[in-house]
Motif scaffolding. Structure first.
Motif, PDB file in Angstrom:
ATOM      1  N   UNK A 104      -8.092   1.763   2.949  1.00 21.33           N
ATOM      2  CA  UNK A 104      -7.391   0.471   2.989  1.00 21.33           C
ATOM      3  C   UNK A 104      -7.460  -0.228   1.636  1.00 21.33           C
ATOM      4  N   UNK A 105      -8.574  -0.016   0.917  1.00 22.04           N
ATOM      5  CA  UNK A 105      -8.740  -0.654  -0.389  1.00 22.04           C
ATOM      6  C   UNK A 105      -7.642  -0.181  -1.339  1.00 22.04           C
ATOM      7  N   UNK A 106      -7.355   1.116  -1.286  1.00 20.68           N
ATOM      8  CA  UNK A 106      -6.306   1.672  -2.147  1.00 20.68           C
ATOM      9  C   UNK A 106      -4.945   1.124  -1.715  1.00 20.68           C
ATOM     10  N   UNK A 107      -4.748   1.114  -0.389  1.00 15.60           N
ATOM     11  CA  UNK A 107      -3.454   0.675   0.135  1.00 15.60           C
ATOM     12  C   UNK A 107      -3.172  -0.780  -0.199  1.00 15.60           C
ATOM     13  N   UNK A 108      -4.215  -1.598  -0.155  1.00 16.21           N
ATOM     14  CA  UNK A 108      -4.017  -3.034  -0.368  1.00 16.21           C
ATOM     15  C   UNK A 108      -3.956  -3.395  -1.839  1.00 16.21           C
ATOM     16  N   UNK A 109      -4.542  -2.563  -2.692  1.00 14.92           N
ATOM     17  CA  UNK A 109      -4.614  -2.880  -4.116  1.00 14.92           C
ATOM     18  C   UNK A 109      -3.217  -2.887  -4.728  1.00 14.92           C
ATOM     19  N   UNK A 110      -2.877  -3.939  -5.470  1.00 15.10           N
ATOM     20  CA  UNK A 110      -1.553  -3.937  -6.116  1.00 15.10           C
ATOM     21  C   UNK A 110      -1.392  -2.757  -7.074  1.00 15.10           C
ATOM     22  N   UNK A 111      -2.521  -2.201  -7.546  1.00 17.15           N
ATOM     23  CA  UNK A 111      -2.466  -1.098  -8.503  1.00 17.15           C
ATOM     24  C   UNK A 111      -2.752   0.257  -7.866  1.00 17.15           C
ATOM     25  N   UNK A 112      -2.978   0.310  -6.569  1.00 19.93           N
ATOM     26  CA  UNK A 112      -3.339   1.576  -5.941  1.00 19.93           C
ATOM     27  C   UNK A 112      -4.619   2.148  -6.514  1.00 19.93           C
ATOM     28  N   UNK A 113      -5.607   1.270  -6.732  1.00 20.30           N
ATOM     29  CA  UNK A 113      -6.869   1.731  -7.311  1.00 20.30           C
ATOM     30  C   UNK A 113      -7.875   2.062  -6.213  1.00 20.30           C
ATOM     31  N   UNK A 114      -8.709   3.071  -6.458  1.00 17.96           N
ATOM     32  CA  UNK A 114      -9.739   3.459  -5.488  1.00 17.96           C
ATOM     33  C   UNK A 114     -11.101   2.959  -5.928  1.00 17.96           C
ATOM     34  N   UNK A 115     -11.103   1.889  -6.670  1.00 15.50           N
ATOM     35  CA  UNK A 115     -12.349   1.410  -7.268  1.00 15.50           C
ATOM     36  C   UNK A 115     -13.365   0.967  -6.220  1.00 15.50           C
ATOM     37  N   UNK A 116     -12.917   0.244  -5.197  1.00 12.67           N
ATOM     38  CA  UNK A 116     -13.895  -0.247  -4.212  1.00 12.67           C
ATOM     39  C   UNK A 116     -14.532   0.927  -3.480  1.00 12.67           C
ATOM     40  N   UNK A 117     -13.721   1.899  -3.126  1.00 12.31           N
ATOM     41  CA  UNK A 117     -14.240   3.091  -2.440  1.00 12.31           C
ATOM     42  C   UNK A 117     -15.285   3.791  -3.301  1.00 12.31           C
ATOM     43  N   UNK A 118     -14.886   4.120  -4.533  1.00 14.04           N
ATOM     44  CA  UNK A 118     -15.784   4.855  -5.425  1.00 14.04           C
ATOM     45  C   UNK A 118     -17.054   4.048  -5.685  1.00 14.04           C
ATOM     46  N   UNK A 119     -16.875   2.753  -5.892  1.00 15.50           N
ATOM     47  CA  UNK A 119     -18.020   1.915  -6.191  1.00 15.50           C
ATOM     48  C   UNK A 119     -18.948   1.784  -4.990  1.00 15.50           C
TER      49      UNK A 119
END
Lengths: 261, 227, 638
Positions: free
Chosen positions: A167-182
């Motif tokens: 969901x973090x990737x989906x919601x991110x305006x940039x399609x970033x997986x930062x929250x997941x990875x972090x």
């Protein structure tokens, strides 16, 4: 018990390569006590009755922990109720006559494989790159030999609560997986067991994240708002800090074989 | 590729570089802003200050070179990041409703470019002297460049004042997200310190600080010598 | 059918050490020449795949979910037992062994259970070393809590998501091996059959769920770790995808299936709210520490708001019937008691299928903040699902199918009756007898995967020539593949009118009524008459839309439901033959003073079903259970 009649606009796409489009469906007599996925079950039963192929969507545990369900509902990942996955979202939050847009997670790294199902194997690849503690079965000391302050254990747990839904990737305006990875990194790095490989792990997982084609974090924190497990932006700050150390002063792993005895 | 090249190409390395270059540019902006307050000290004080800076060429050129380099790195990285971010979502949502992010945060690329355009204007105005060429390179009674009068004449013109006001609004918007972002991007977050509010504080501080002298000119508190 | 359990001789404390020493080993350099197929990536399968790869074997692991991290082990809430005795409250390996055998109502194998208790301590060490964030005390040591069926605190936990945290540990170990290249992972790939050649398991036939491609994979051994079959009831706390196909296909290829009637009903689940209901959600057993269970004394009060029912008009039936255990009575007993109240017409909520779990007194005593701190997550979840605030209105709960103790028969080595075919975790029948204690499922899954299969599989492989890897073009593979394809075509070609789910729901309802919490000869015979009819209807009238060779969730479901429709029959048969009440299996005819009555004379054994061919009655074999270390006794909780 009240019921709802709804208009749904659902993304339909035959397979990875096909072009997709939003298709409009009417679904009738949905109980307000049904979950969102049960509403889709009802739609699918109605479609099957008409001889139309049902809508494919991912789901499994339906109790908010497996992370399989993944729908963008009216522009919000998991529908926008705080700390709630789609499977626990209930129809009482909707009104009779509502129009609902249902789309798959959108990211380069999450190609659509059918309708609302996407391929999230990129998330697994990030973990494969280093999201573990290298300890073989059988080589562990007694669990109480390593004392861990409760505060650290709690923080590790809060990061480890990530269900990998994307969901973090989906919601991110940039399609970033930062929250997941972090979250994955912060789980291990709040524990003493995670320290030996800390900087190597940070570098390896961030590289894997970048290689998968996710966007960059711009500190918008849409991820945090969408996260069904309430994972905090703090985990990303931790990784940003570790990454500086990893890049500037950490020596790369030297994998020279020593040949043994 | 060297470790440094890999670092700058990584998503977090690029963020670090954005944060550090942004932070250094801000430090310059703060010093620059504070310098303007000498306008309240009158023509002599301000021109003395300007003269001192102009002739400190051992510092002036390295600082100019540094500022140019910082700006170029900041912009080049930003373009790279925006391109990657666009590529990371090839198909956009039919409906997308952000909840947490600010409009200014999402408009960083736009405000950044606009601030850059403003800087170009500013340099053409006060450094190159193309905007109000008539007032440029006049000398004060002591034979120094009359920066003071140039400043006053500039902001007595409401159109110019308007351009600078717009420029400062854009800069404040850019920093509103950017200044909080440094702390997050460099990992300086701790629940005891409200870093997410720093952006707003820095924006307001800079906006107010920059707008006080021009506004004083516009409303007639600061006047041309002898006026 | 050879049911030699291969339990080592000697005193129970030494059996596992002796077995380990007696087992043959595979030379480290030779391990990579052996290919091992693991089906399932949960606690048992994932742990087995990772650990075998650490040892050097060439492992292929399959799961139907899109990532190994999503296996249903993830949903376990409460905790994991281990005989660490960190609380200094008198726990020991022997006590955990004793509690588990007794809790299982004396229907488990002593040797297996003792081994489980022995390795339980290693599991906690291993998990902590892997970074599982267990709950801790301020001093940094591990915290424990109590669970049903034990008088010591031996349950380790990670808030309400112990299952997810343990599974993430397994997933990380597995990911490490995938990264190194020792495990090849096949997500979104479902097993459809086991290939048996010349009496040995030599591989599997699987379907790529994204493309629909059927393919064969050969291995020197096959490990099934595919979970339980609770979804045969349609509504259960299991994940929607959980199914019996792997175990049932193995059964059809010659593996014995043991005790299918041993199913566990969990007393505290959120009740069914309507016919659209797709699954049931568990509310952790820990709630019964502070909540009081009641129903109105009078039927006519059932529709009233609970606040309007005075204390003297409430029946706190668990406290009344079991004064010493009260609200903390074991799962099977609490479940049946709830059913009795509802059958008596005093149930609450829609359809009268619910009882109150009331926190009024606790909120009054400890304050809402204290209750929130303890149970906040669970209360929030309840509110999300029901729309009711449990701090103000009592929760409504009802029992639901939760776990299956029965499964593929395995010996002490976890090998099925088919050599080379192993079965781990909930999918096998081994350790919980007729009733599983809380926090023991996670323990068993990890014990099997981390600490048992690495030894016993080595012993088997040491007797197999590494060069003898079956060819996927052999006759056995071709024939099995052809069977699988024929089945798929058959499902696609019915082209009837009814959806797969409608059949599944009908089957579930039938089983819940006839083979659920209370079973009678008549109800089971009724089910046995109805199931073949339903099955026949299914094959006449089911509709599977979409393409066979593509992503097709209806086809996936159809295959699983088709297997449930056959499997349900042996489950009911097993329940019919077992004329006693033990653990989760309650035969109404066999009770004394309202309590379950076991028959050790006739049924102190595992019943093992052998497939004898299409349309033929299966054979029932028995493995007698000897109790040398625990005295057979009647459980009493009064």
């Amino acid at each position: 018990m009240s019921t709802l009649n709804l208009t749904l606009h659902i993304w339909r796409q035959a397979d990875r390569k096909a072009a997709g489009k939003l298709v409009t469906y009417k679904v009738k007599n949905v109980s307000t006590h049904a979950s969102f996925l049960e509403m889709l079950d009802i739609l699918n039963e109605q479609l099957i009755e008409k001889g139309e192929e049902p809508v494919a969507f991912d789901h499994d545990c339906r109790e908010g922990i497996c992370g399989m369900c993944s729908l963008m509902i009216n522009g919000r990942a998991h529908g926008g109720q705080r700390a709630t996955t789609v499977c626990q979202l209930h129809m009482r939050l909707f009104k009779d006559g509502d129009e609902i847009y249902i789309e798959p997670w959108r990211a380069y790294a999450f190609p659509v494989i059918k309708d609302l199902c996407v391929d999230r194997s990129a998330l697994d690849k990030i973990v494969t790159a280093g999201g573990y503690i290298s300890v073989n079965v059988g080589s562990a000391p007694d669990a109480n030999d390593v004392l861990i302050p409760k505060e650290y254990a709690d923080r590790a747990f809060e990061a480890a609560a990530c269900i990998g839904c994307g969901a973090c990737v989906a919601a991110c305006p940039n399609g970033s997986a930062m929250l997941y990875t972090a979250a994955k990194l912060a789980h291990l790095h709040n524990l003493p067991q995670g320290q030996p490989e800390r900087l190597h792990r940070t570098k390896a997982m961030v590289s894997a994240m970048d290689a998968a084609g996710f966007g960059n974090c711009s500190n918008h924190y849409e991820c945090e708002a969408a996260c069904p497990k309430d994972i905090s932006r703090e985990v990303m700050a931790l990784v940003n800090r570790d990454y500086a150390k990893a890049a500037w002063v950490h020596r790369d792993r030297d994998d020279k074989g020593d040949g043994g005895g | 590729m060297s470790w440094f090249g890999r670092y700058l190409r990584s998503s977090i390395g690029a963020k670090h570089a954005m944060a550090v270059t942004g932070l250094l540019l801000l430090l310059f902006a703060i010093v620059h802003m504070l310098g303007h307050f000498q306008m309240f000290g009158g023509q002599d004080m301000y021109n003395k200050y300007a003269h001192f800076l102009q002739n400190l060429w051992e510092v002036k050129w390295p600082v100019r070179a540094g500022l140019i380099a910082l700006t170029v790195i900041h912009i080049v990285l930003a373009i790279g990041l925006v391109a990657k971010n666009r590529a990371a979502r090839p198909v956009s949502y039919a409906v997308y409703r952000p909840v947490m992010s600010s409009a200014t945060g999402r408009a960083m690329a736009f405000t950044g470019l606009a601030v850059f355009a403003f800087l170009a204007f500013h340099i053409l105005h006060f450094t190159v002297g193309m905007v109000q060429a008539d007032y440029f390179h006049t000398l004060d009674p002591k034979g120094r460049y009359d920066a003071y009068s140039m400043f006053v004449r500039g902001f007595q013109n409401p159109a110019i004042y308007g351009v600078y006001l717009a420029g400062m609004v854009l800069l404040a918007m850019h920093l509103g997200h950017g200044a909080s972002s440094w702390f997050q991007s460099l990992g300086w977050r701790h629940p005891k310190y409200p870093i997410d509010r720093i952006g707003t504080a820095v924006s307001v501080f800079l906006f107010v600080g920059y707008m006080i002298p021009p506004t004083a000119v516009l409303v007639g508190i600061i006047k041309l010598p002898g006026a | 059918m050879n049911l030699d359990a291969r339990i080592p001789d000697g005193p129970i404390e030494q059996k596992w050490s002796k077995a380990k020493f007696d087992m043959r080993l595979v030379n480290p350099a030779n391990k990579r020449k052996y290919k091992v197929i693991v089906i399932g990536s949960g606690l048992a399968g994932g742990a087995a795949a990772a650990t075998l790869a650490e040892l050097g074997y060439d492992v292929a692991c399959f799961c139907f979910q899109d990532s190994p991290r999503r296996a249903h082990s993830i949903a376990a809430q409460g905790g994991i037992n281990a005989a660490k005795n960190y609380q200094n409250d008198g726990d020991s390996v022997h006590r955990l062994f004793y509690d588990t055998v007794k809790g299982g109502d004396f229907r488990a194998r002593e040797g297996n259970v003792h081994r489980l208790a022995e390795v339980s301590v290693d599991i906690i060490d291993q998990c902590a070393a892997m970074g599982v964030p267990f709950a801790r005390e301020y001093g940094g040591t591990l915290a424990n809590r109590s669970f049903g069926g034990a008088q010591v605190s031996r349950t380790f936990y990670a808030r309400g998501q112990t299952g997810q945290q343990l599974l993430l540990g397994v997933y990380s170990a597995l990911s490490r091996q995938i990264g190194i290249g020792r495990v090849t992972m096949f997500p979104r790939t479902e097993i459809l059959d086991v290939v048996v050649d010349d009496g040995r398991a030599v591989g599997v036939v699987v379907r790529d769920l994204v493309t629909g491609t059927i393919s064969s994979h050969a291995g020197h051994a096959v490990i099934l770790a595919t979970g339980g079959y609770g979804n045969v009831f349609y509504l259960s706390t299991n994940a929607k995808g959980s199914n019996v196909t792997a175990g049932f296909r193995a059964y059809k290829r010659g593996a014995g299936f043991a005790n299918p009637c041993f199913t566990q009903i969990h007393p505290t689940c959120i009740p069914v709210s309507g016919d659209y209901q797709s699954k049931l959600t568990l509310m952790s057993e820990s709630l019964r520490n502070d909540g009081r269970v009641w129903v109105p004394k009078r039927k006519e009060d059932c529709g009233k708001h609970p606040d309007k029912i005075a204390d003297e008009d409430r029946d706190y039936y668990l406290e009344r019937k079991y004064p010493s255990y009260g609200n903390l009575s074991p799962r099977d007993i609490a479940s049946r008691a709830a059913k009795e109240q509802c059958d008596d017409g005093r149930g609450v909520g829609p359809g009268g299928r619910g009882v109150y779990l009331d926190f009024r007194d606790t909120v009054k005593r400890d304050g809402e903040a204290r209750v929130r701190e303890k149970y906040g997550n669970l209360f929030d979840m309840y509110q999300r699902i029901t729309g009711e605030n449990p701090y103000r209105v009592p929760m409504r709960i009802y029992p639901a199918v939760h776990y299956t103790m029965g499964g593929v028969w395995v010996d002490y080595h976890l090998q099925t009756t088919v050599p080379g075919l192993f079965c781990l975790g909930e999918a096998n029948f081994s350790d919980h007898g007729a009733n599983r204690l809380g926090a023991s499922a996670l323990m068993q899954g990890l014990a099997d995967g981390y600490f048992i299969i690495p030894f016993t599989l080595g012993h088997y492989l040491a007797g197999v020539n590494a060069k003898d890897l079956a060819s996927t073009t052999s006759a056995a593979f071709k024939a099995t593949e052809a069977d699988v394809r024929a089945r798929q075509d058959k499902l696609m070609n019915v082209r009837g009118k009814r959806s797969v789910d409608s059949f599944h729901k009908e089957l579930g309802l039938l089983l819940w009524d006839d083979c659920g919490m209370a079973r009678t000869k008549a109800s089971l015979e009724h089910a046995l008459a109805k199931i073949p009819e339903l099955r026949e209807q299914f094959w006449k009238d089911v509709t599977v839309l979409g393409e066979r060779d593509s992503f097709n969730q209806s086809l996936e479901k159809a295959g699983r439901v088709a297997d449930f429709l056959e499997f349900a029959e042996i489950m009911c048969k097993d329940a019919l033959v077992r004329e006693e009440s033990c653990g989760g299996h309650f035969r109404v005819e066999h009770q004394q003073d309202g309590e379950a009555k076991r028959d050790d004379e006739r049924f102190a054994h595992a019943a093992v079903w052998e497939y004898t061919g299409e349309g033929k009655a299966p054979n029932r074999h028995i493995e007698p259970l000897a109790f040398e270390n625990v005295k057979l006794a009647t459980r009493s909780y009064k």
